[in-house]
Every structure is written in C-alpha cells, then in structure tokens.
Design an enzyme around this catalytic site. Structure first.
Site, mmCIF file in Angstrom:
data_model
loop_
_atom_site.group_PDB
_atom_site.id
_atom_site.type_symbol
_atom_site.label_atom_id
_atom_site.label_comp_id
_atom_site.label_asym_id
_atom_site.label_seq_id
_atom_site.Cartn_x
_atom_site.Cartn_y
_atom_site.Cartn_z
ATOM 1 N N HIS A 161 -6.543 50.057 -148.450
ATOM 2 C CA HIS A 161 -6.688 50.976 -147.312
ATOM 3 C C HIS A 161 -5.400 51.089 -146.487
ATOM 4 C CE1 HIS A 161 -10.888 51.472 -148.109
ATOM 5 N NE2 HIS A 161 -11.198 50.222 -147.821
ATOM 6 N N ASP A 195 -12.964 49.723 -156.500
ATOM 7 C CA ASP A 195 -13.604 49.218 -155.290
ATOM 8 C C ASP A 195 -14.715 50.183 -154.881
ATOM 9 O OD1 ASP A 195 -12.837 47.146 -152.876
ATOM 10 O OD2 ASP A 195 -13.678 49.010 -152.078
ATOM 11 N N HIS A 223 -15.213 51.383 -152.095
ATOM 12 C CA HIS A 223 -14.707 52.333 -151.100
ATOM 13 C C HIS A 223 -13.396 52.934 -151.579
ATOM 14 C CE1 HIS A 223 -17.047 49.150 -149.039
ATOM 15 N NE2 HIS A 223 -17.617 50.199 -148.477
ATOM 16 N N ASP A 282 -17.196 44.894 -154.587
ATOM 17 C CA ASP A 282 -18.241 45.270 -153.637
ATOM 18 C C ASP A 282 -19.105 46.425 -154.118
ATOM 19 O OD1 ASP A 282 -16.010 46.863 -153.463
ATOM 20 O OD2 ASP A 282 -15.884 46.867 -151.288
#
Length: 369
Positions: A184, A220, A222, A310
């Site tokens: 991120h 991931d 996200h 995740d």
C-alpha cells in the site's frame, strides 16, 4: 553470487527447499494498535505474525537466512527520498517534542493531512511542529509509527532485496518474510499498515540486476495501490492484482478497479481483477489464471509475488474464502511462469498464517523446475 551470511534450520531431508529471508529487526515494529474511525483499537499487524510464519516454515524444512544490509540506492529509486527521510526521523522528532512524555501520545498519529483540498494550489511546506509534520506523507490514521518502527521498516526492505538477490543469482524461488508489509506504500506516501514498498523494491532490484521484464502478481486480499501507482507509467514492470472489490466497501476504496490499465508507456501493463465478497477457491483461481496468461505472454524474466494470506477463509481482515488448497495451487501456477520472489504482505489469523505460507511455497517448489 549472493552468499547470505547465515543459514539456520537446514537439516537432512529438507522437504521445502525455498530459502526464507528475514530480519530480526522486523519484531521491533510495535504499532500498539491503530486509529480506525477515530477510535484506537488493538490492531492486527503484530510482531507475532512474523514469528508464526518463521516457525512454520522452519518446521517445514525451509532454510532460514538473515537479511543482508543494503544501501538506499534502489530504495530511493522507488520512493521519494523525502518519504524515506521522514520515516527514518519522525519518531525521534515526535519524542523530542515531548509528545509521548508530556501528552501521552506514545505513537506517531497524524491529525492533519495536506491534501489538495487544504492547499488549493499553494506550495507544500514543511511545518516546524512534529505533530503537524506527521501527516506530510501518511494518508490514513491506521499506520502508526513507534520507537522501533524504522528499524523494522528498513529490515523488511533488506529482506526483500536479499531474496531478490538470490533469484538474480540463479535461485528459482525465494521468500522474503517482510514485516511490516509494503504494497500500500506509494512512491511518496504510506498507509494501510505499509511504510515502504518491499515488493516494488524487489522488482526494481531484479530490473537493476538485468531482468528486462518483471511481472508483479499481487494475491493479497486488498489491492496493492502503492505498487500499482509506482509502476503505472512503465512497461518494464507489469502489475496484476486479484483482490476483494474496493467498490464493495473494502480498503483501499479509491483504487483497484478494473478500468485502471496503466498510463502513457504503461498503458495495458496494469490489470486489476476485483472479486465480490465471499469468493472462494474457484473464482479466485480463475481470476489468477487470467493474470497468469497475461503475464506469460510478456515472457517475464522474473516474478515478484505480493503474498497476502488474508484472502483465506477466517482471516479477520477480508471477506474472501480461499482455502489452504487454493493457496497451494496458486503457488504452483505462479512459480511455473518464471523465477519468483515471494514477498510477505497481509495475513492476520495467527493460527493459519504458517500453514498457508507453507502450502503456497510447497506448491511453488513443486512447479519450479
């Protein structure tokens, strides 16, 4: 050739011959929670994540290597040097200003962000007050900085660079146990529990070592908005991500949509495949197959994998429902593309983190020639 200084956990009959690179400094980052919707909560990005991963991989027979220290050359080619300097010094400035001792503010938490809405075209200045500077490069209130954070942030970068060096030197696979995660983090900003972009730094190092084309596959839960934006204008590093749909209310909310395809020379070198909540193995692997087909057509010299765990069923931070078998199959499919550096991103269920990482790397080892 890269010769890591120390290897541990190597025994007769190694069952999973994928080197695991880590830095003990990663344990020094203790964010002590996160501020979400204005309330400080315990948070899930804990030092125990790294310990759980290392223990499971070591038990599976993987050799564990200590990360080598690197200079800032590749790091500052990926990130604005001002961001690097800010992260290196903001805790000391915060502490010197008396914010922990006098005000009980035991972590760096921004309260003001110099967005365009505030500046309206005015030049960006550097405030003298540490509590004002805290928001210069951070874009959320969740990503806290403490006294040991910089050592861990820099250790994660060194782990990624060491793993990339192994692959550049001829290893088919390497895994960087990075903490804190990184995907991120943009060129000039940090957030989402990420400070510097370990996967982007690994990709840049592979390019610098001679890889003409690098593919980054982000699995991931996200979207890796930081990695996307770092390479958004470039054709030499292709980025593909499968993740929960940000339009369904999931971080990073403002990026990760299917129509984001790159810009300028990078047009067509960015692929996002957002998935609806509750997607399991079949839908997740089908989307991954699309990305693998696109990546294979580029004939990449190396692959960087943003390995978020995740997306797994039961993880507290996402609604995806991928199983251990799904992760094993993902490892197989990705490793068949090219030599690969797996870089640890998210994954927050301590009970399943280790088995998921082992399954992924075992799958990768089965597919790698």
């Amino acid at each position: 050739m890269v010769t890591p200084p120390q290897i541990r956990g190597e025994a007769a009959g190694v069952s999973m011959p994928v080197p695991v690179v880590w830095s003990a400094d990663c344990l020094r980052h203790e964010p002590a929670g996160e501020v979400w919707l204005g309330v400080r909560e315990p948070g899930t990005e804990l030092p125990d994540r790294a310990l759980a991963l290392r223990a499971a991989l070591e038990a599976a027979g993987a050799p564990v290597l200590d990360a080598r220290k690197h200079d800032d050359a590749i790091l500052c080619a990926v990130h604005d040097p001002r961001l690097v300097d800010h992260l290196a010094g903001i805790w000391a400035d915060w502490d010197q200003a008396g914010l922990p001792a006098d005000y009980g503010r035991d972590r760096v938490v921004p309260y003001l962000f110099p967005t365009e809405a505030l500046l309206a075209g005015l030049p960006l200045r550097v405030p003298p007050a540490a509590h004002a500077r805290a928001g210069l490069f951070c874009y959320d209130t969740m990503t806290l900085v403490g006294p040991g954070s910089w050592a861990a942030i820099r250790g994660a970068v060194d782990a990624a660079l060491t793993a990339a060096g192994l692959v550049s030197s001829g290893a088919r696979l390497a895994y960087a146990l990075c903490r804190p995660p990184g995907h991120h983090a943009t060129r000039g900003g940090y957030g989402g529990s990420c400070y510097l972009n370990n996967a982007a730094v690994a990709a840049a190092a592979l390019r610098a070592a001679g890889a003409a084309q690098v593919a980054v596959l982000d699995i991931d839960a996200h979207h890796g908005n930081g990695t996307q934006m770092i390479f958004y204008d470039r054709p030499d590093v292709w980025y593909g991500s499968v993740h929960v749909d940000p339009g369904a209310g999931w971080f990073p909310h403002y990026a990760g949509f299917a129509d984001e395809r790159g810009r300028g020379a990078g047009q067509g070198y960015n692929w996002n495949l957002p998935l609806p909540p509750e997607t399991g193995d079949d839908g997740w692997l089908a989307a991954l197959d699309v990305l693998c087909v696109e990546a294979r057509e580029l004939r990449p010299d190396a692959v960087v994998v943003s390995l978020g765990l995740d997306a797994a069923a039961g993880d507290p931070e996402s609604p995806l429902q991928v199983t251990e078998a799904g992760y094993r199959e993902a490892g197989r499919r990705i490793a068949a593309l090219a030599p690969a550096v797996f870089v640890q991103e998210g994954g927050y269920d301590l009970a399943t983190l280790g088995p998921l990482a082992v399954a992924t790397l075992e799958g990768a080892a089965e597919a790698a020639p």
